[in-house]
Design a protein around this motif. Structure first.
Motif, PDB file in Angstrom:
ATOM      1  N   LYS A 226       7.449 -12.241  -0.880  1.00  0.00           N
ATOM      2  CA  LYS A 226       7.632 -13.688  -0.872  1.00  0.00           C
ATOM      3  C   LYS A 226       7.614 -14.277   0.533  1.00  0.00           C
ATOM      4  CE  LYS A 226      10.796 -17.306  -2.447  1.00  0.00           C
ATOM      5  NZ  LYS A 226      12.059 -17.617  -3.152  1.00  0.00           N
ATOM      6  N   GLN A 227       8.209 -13.570   1.492  1.00  0.00           N
ATOM      7  CA  GLN A 227       8.257 -14.086   2.861  1.00  0.00           C
ATOM      8  C   GLN A 227       7.359 -13.295   3.808  1.00  0.00           C
ATOM      9  OE1 GLN A 227      12.908 -15.586   2.476  1.00  0.00           O
ATOM     10  NE2 GLN A 227      12.211 -14.796   4.427  1.00  0.00           N
ATOM     11  N   ASP A 228       6.334 -12.669   3.237  1.00  0.00           N
ATOM     12  CA  ASP A 228       5.407 -11.886   4.053  1.00  0.00           C
ATOM     13  C   ASP A 228       4.031 -12.517   4.145  1.00  0.00           C
ATOM     14  OD1 ASP A 228       7.165  -9.930   4.808  1.00  0.00           O
ATOM     15  OD2 ASP A 228       6.700  -8.586   3.159  1.00  0.00           O
ATOM     16  N   SER A 229       3.938 -13.838   4.034  1.00  0.00           N
ATOM     17  CA  SER A 229       2.662 -14.502   4.283  1.00  0.00           C
ATOM     18  C   SER A 229       2.200 -14.184   5.705  1.00  0.00           C
ATOM     19  CB  SER A 229       2.798 -16.014   4.108  1.00  0.00           C
ATOM     20  OG  SER A 229       3.216 -16.339   2.794  1.00  0.00           O
ATOM     21  N   TYR A 230       0.929 -13.888   5.855  1.00  0.00           N
ATOM     22  CA  TYR A 230       0.472 -13.407   7.162  1.00  0.00           C
ATOM     23  C   TYR A 230      -0.959 -13.837   7.437  1.00  0.00           C
ATOM     24  CZ  TYR A 230      -2.143  -9.806   4.620  1.00  0.00           C
ATOM     25  OH  TYR A 230      -3.003  -9.161   3.776  1.00  0.00           O
ATOM     26  N   VAL A 231      -1.305 -13.763   8.716  1.00  0.00           N
ATOM     27  CA  VAL A 231      -2.675 -13.966   9.198  1.00  0.00           C
ATOM     28  C   VAL A 231      -3.072 -12.706   9.955  1.00  0.00           C
ATOM     29  CG1 VAL A 231      -4.216 -15.328  10.650  1.00  0.00           C
ATOM     30  CG2 VAL A 231      -2.384 -16.461   9.353  1.00  0.00           C
TER      31      VAL A 231
ATOM     32  N   VAL B   2       4.257 -15.387   9.057  1.00  0.00           N
ATOM     33  CA  VAL B   2       4.647 -16.789   9.184  1.00  0.00           C
ATOM     34  C   VAL B   2       6.150 -16.962   9.132  1.00  0.00           C
ATOM     35  CG1 VAL B   2       4.386 -19.088   8.160  1.00  0.00           C
ATOM     36  CG2 VAL B   2       2.449 -17.487   8.158  1.00  0.00           C
ATOM     37  N   GLN B   3       6.848 -16.175   8.296  1.00  0.00           N
ATOM     38  CA  GLN B   3       8.279 -16.354   8.071  1.00  0.00           C
ATOM     39  C   GLN B   3       9.070 -15.153   8.587  1.00  0.00           C
ATOM     40  OE1 GLN B   3       7.320 -17.080   3.785  1.00  0.00           O
ATOM     41  NE2 GLN B   3       8.914 -18.653   3.957  1.00  0.00           N
ATOM     42  N   HIS B   4      10.398 -15.338   8.619  1.00  0.00           N
ATOM     43  CA  HIS B   4      11.281 -14.241   8.977  1.00  0.00           C
ATOM     44  C   HIS B   4      11.271 -13.188   7.865  1.00  0.00           C
ATOM     45  CE1 HIS B   4      12.968 -16.145  12.538  1.00  0.00           C
ATOM     46  NE2 HIS B   4      13.103 -17.266  11.849  1.00  0.00           N
TER      47      HIS B   4
ATOM     48  N   HIS C 159       7.408 -11.266  14.543  1.00  0.00           N
ATOM     49  CA  HIS C 159       6.362 -11.955  13.792  1.00  0.00           C
ATOM     50  C   HIS C 159       4.974 -11.406  14.088  1.00  0.00           C
ATOM     51  CE1 HIS C 159       8.733 -15.333  12.030  1.00  0.00           C
ATOM     52  NE2 HIS C 159       9.556 -14.984  13.006  1.00  0.00           N
ATOM     53  N   ASN C 160       4.795 -10.698  15.179  1.00  0.00           N
ATOM     54  CA  ASN C 160       3.475 -10.212  15.564  1.00  0.00           C
ATOM     55  C   ASN C 160       3.448  -8.689  15.573  1.00  0.00           C
ATOM     56  OD1 ASN C 160       2.275 -12.857  16.162  1.00  0.00           O
ATOM     57  ND2 ASN C 160       3.700 -12.895  17.879  1.00  0.00           N
ATOM     58  N   ASP C 161       2.381  -8.133  15.033  1.00  0.00           N
ATOM     59  CA  ASP C 161       2.235  -6.694  14.906  1.00  0.00           C
ATOM     60  C   ASP C 161       0.833  -6.313  15.371  1.00  0.00           C
ATOM     61  OD1 ASP C 161       2.362  -4.054  14.239  1.00  0.00           O
ATOM     62  OD2 ASP C 161       2.149  -4.363  12.086  1.00  0.00           O
ATOM     63  N   LEU C 162       0.743  -5.498  16.403  1.00  0.00           N
ATOM     64  CA  LEU C 162      -0.547  -5.056  16.941  1.00  0.00           C
ATOM     65  C   LEU C 162      -0.820  -3.620  16.516  1.00  0.00           C
ATOM     66  CD1 LEU C 162      -0.451  -6.454  20.605  1.00  0.00           C
ATOM     67  CD2 LEU C 162      -1.759  -7.356  18.664  1.00  0.00           C
TER      68      LEU C 162
END
Length: 459
Positions: free
Chosen positions: A446-451, A42-44, A54-57
């Motif tokens: 802290k800035q690694d919120s993810y889906v 979600v964040q930098h 922001h996207n990792d496959l």
């Protein structure tokens, strides 16, 4: 020569071994799946060196095998897992989760090989689960485990089981590389890992567990002696660079004194020897389930106790449908507490995590800095719920939030999935961090919120 040269090599050798042995077994079952995963942050990125994409496959595959000899007393079970990640080279890894030869007698069971074991009763945090190393590359919450070489003998009696373990090889914890997300604020140099024992990762660990069932009560006692799965860290660096603020001397806050920044900072894991005593309780009373875990762990630099207790309440069918909704409430307490902001260690870690620059009088604290293991769940409450639709697609979801009663830090999590036809499954996981102070262990993320979205094709 190492017992195993690399995770990829281990997985390849295990696959070859299965292909050779399988035709000789009377009954063989192959299973597994191929998975496409997308992680969206979600964040930098927060820490220097991390990729800001922001996207990792990634692409993962798991192969499961179960075979039996004609006597039916002997069996072979294997699970091999591997992942290729487009961004984090460390996350491109493979592991033999299980490769276990099992003999099952009337009262005695013997296992030899690589195993995955689970100890515990509480939903979200597993204090007593100490045999297998956590697979941080797959899941930093500790839910995924690496395979553990083990030899065990278990005896079943009328109301339970007693199992004894010898663990001849230690698996080090693996971490994302300096570019990866969900890593500590300073990169971990796992290749330089050190051990308290002179035998290193070949130290033989021992464990025992007795599990007993009495009507609606299940409880277990466990003991472990060996290499601690969670390391502490030495802070190391190649040198110290000098820098000036670059501000105007007319500014009131400007200082002509230089500041100092560590060059090539890194954390070196140190694996100590430890003893752990554990207890697990689970009691079922109609719609209620009461559960608890407690451990006392002793090691040279740090000894502590920790407890977890919770309850589940099944509301049953929702709105006269087939849906089942279960409410969850758990509390965790860890005697290690939190770092004091005014302590030398706390001040050094705060400085490193904020701007990374030190004054001259702070440099001795930097040179002597050690980071002990601290649990993020030192005084926390978990509220959540589990929903099962009981439909043909096996739709289910779990959602909850952790709240630190001392610091106010919060971590929310949502997990759910459902089948798409007979061979496909879609899984969603989301984790978010809120109001995390600098000395909380969760500050690393802290800035690694993810889906995370996973699509799996089973075969």
């Amino acid at each position: 020569m190492e017992l195993v040269s690399s995770p990829m090599c281990r997985a390849a050798l295990a696959s070859l071994l299965l292909l050779v042995i399988a035709p000789a077994l009377q009954a063989s079952d192959w299973d597994g799946g191929l998975q496409l995963e997308s992680r969206s942050f979600v964040q930098h990125a927060r820490w220097p060196g991390q990729t800001d994409d922001h996207n990792d496959l990634s692409l993962a595959m798991q192969l499961d095998y179960l075979g039996r000899w004609p006597s039916q007393a002997w069996s072979l079970q294997a699970t091999i897992f591997g992942r290729i990640d487009e961004q984090d080279s460390s996350r491109s890894h493979a592991d033999v989760r299980e490769l276990n030869l099992r003999y099952s007698g009337e009262y005695l069971t013997v296992n030899a090989g690589i195993r995955q074991l689970f100890w515990g009763s509480v939903e979200a945090v597993h204090l007593v689960d100490v045999v297998n190393q956590s697979d941080w590359l797959e899941s930093p919450d500790g839910q995924q485990k690496l395979g553990q070489p083990a030899i065990s003998v278990s005896h079943s009696f009328e109301q339970g089981t007693l199992e004894l373990f010898a663990l001849p090889y230690f698996r080090e914890r693996e971490y994302p590389d300096s570019q990866g997300r969900l890593r500590p604020f300073i990169p971990v140099d796992a290749a330089q890992a050190r051990y308290e024992s002179d035998e290193g990762n070949r130290h033989v660990d021992y464990a025992a567990r007795a599990s007993i069932n009495i009507n609606d009560l299940d409880f277990a006692l466990s003991y472990f002696r060996g290499t601690k799965r969670e390391p502490r860290f030495d802070f190391e660096y190649s040198g110290v660079g000098i820098q000036f603020s670059g501000c105007s001397l007319l500014e009131p806050s400007c200082s002509i004194l230089p500041s100092y920044r560590p060059i090539d900072p890194r954390l070196v894991p140190i694996y100590d020897q430890m003893e752990q005593y554990g207890v697990e309780l689970l009691y079922t009373a109609e719609q209620w389930i009461f559960k608890a875990e407690a451990v006392h762990q002793h090691s040279t630099p740090q000894s502590f106790w920790a407890t977890a207790a919770g309850l589940e309440y099944n509301l049953g069918a929702v709105s006269s449908s087939a849906w089942d909704w279960t409410l969850l409430l758990e509390y965790y307490r860890d005697s290690r507490g939190t770092l004091s902001p005014g302590s030398p260690q706390g001040m050094a870690i705060s400085t490193l995590a904020s701007n990374g620059t030190f004054r001259l009088e702070q440099l001795p604290e930097l040179r002597n800095l050690q980071i002990l293991s601290y649990s993020p769940f030192q005084d926390d409450v978990f509220f959540g719920g589990r929903l099962a639709l009981n439909d043909t697609a096996s739709t289910e979801a779990l959602a909850g939030v952790f709240i630190d009663t001392q610091t106010g830090a919060k971590m929310s999590t949502v997990k759910g999935g459902r089948r798409l036809g007979e061979r496909w499954r879609l899984t969603l996981e989301a984790t978010a961090y809120f109001d995390v102070p600098v000395l909380d262990p969760l500050y690393n993320f802290k800035q690694d919120s993810y889906v995370r979205l996973q699509l799996t094709r089973y075969f």
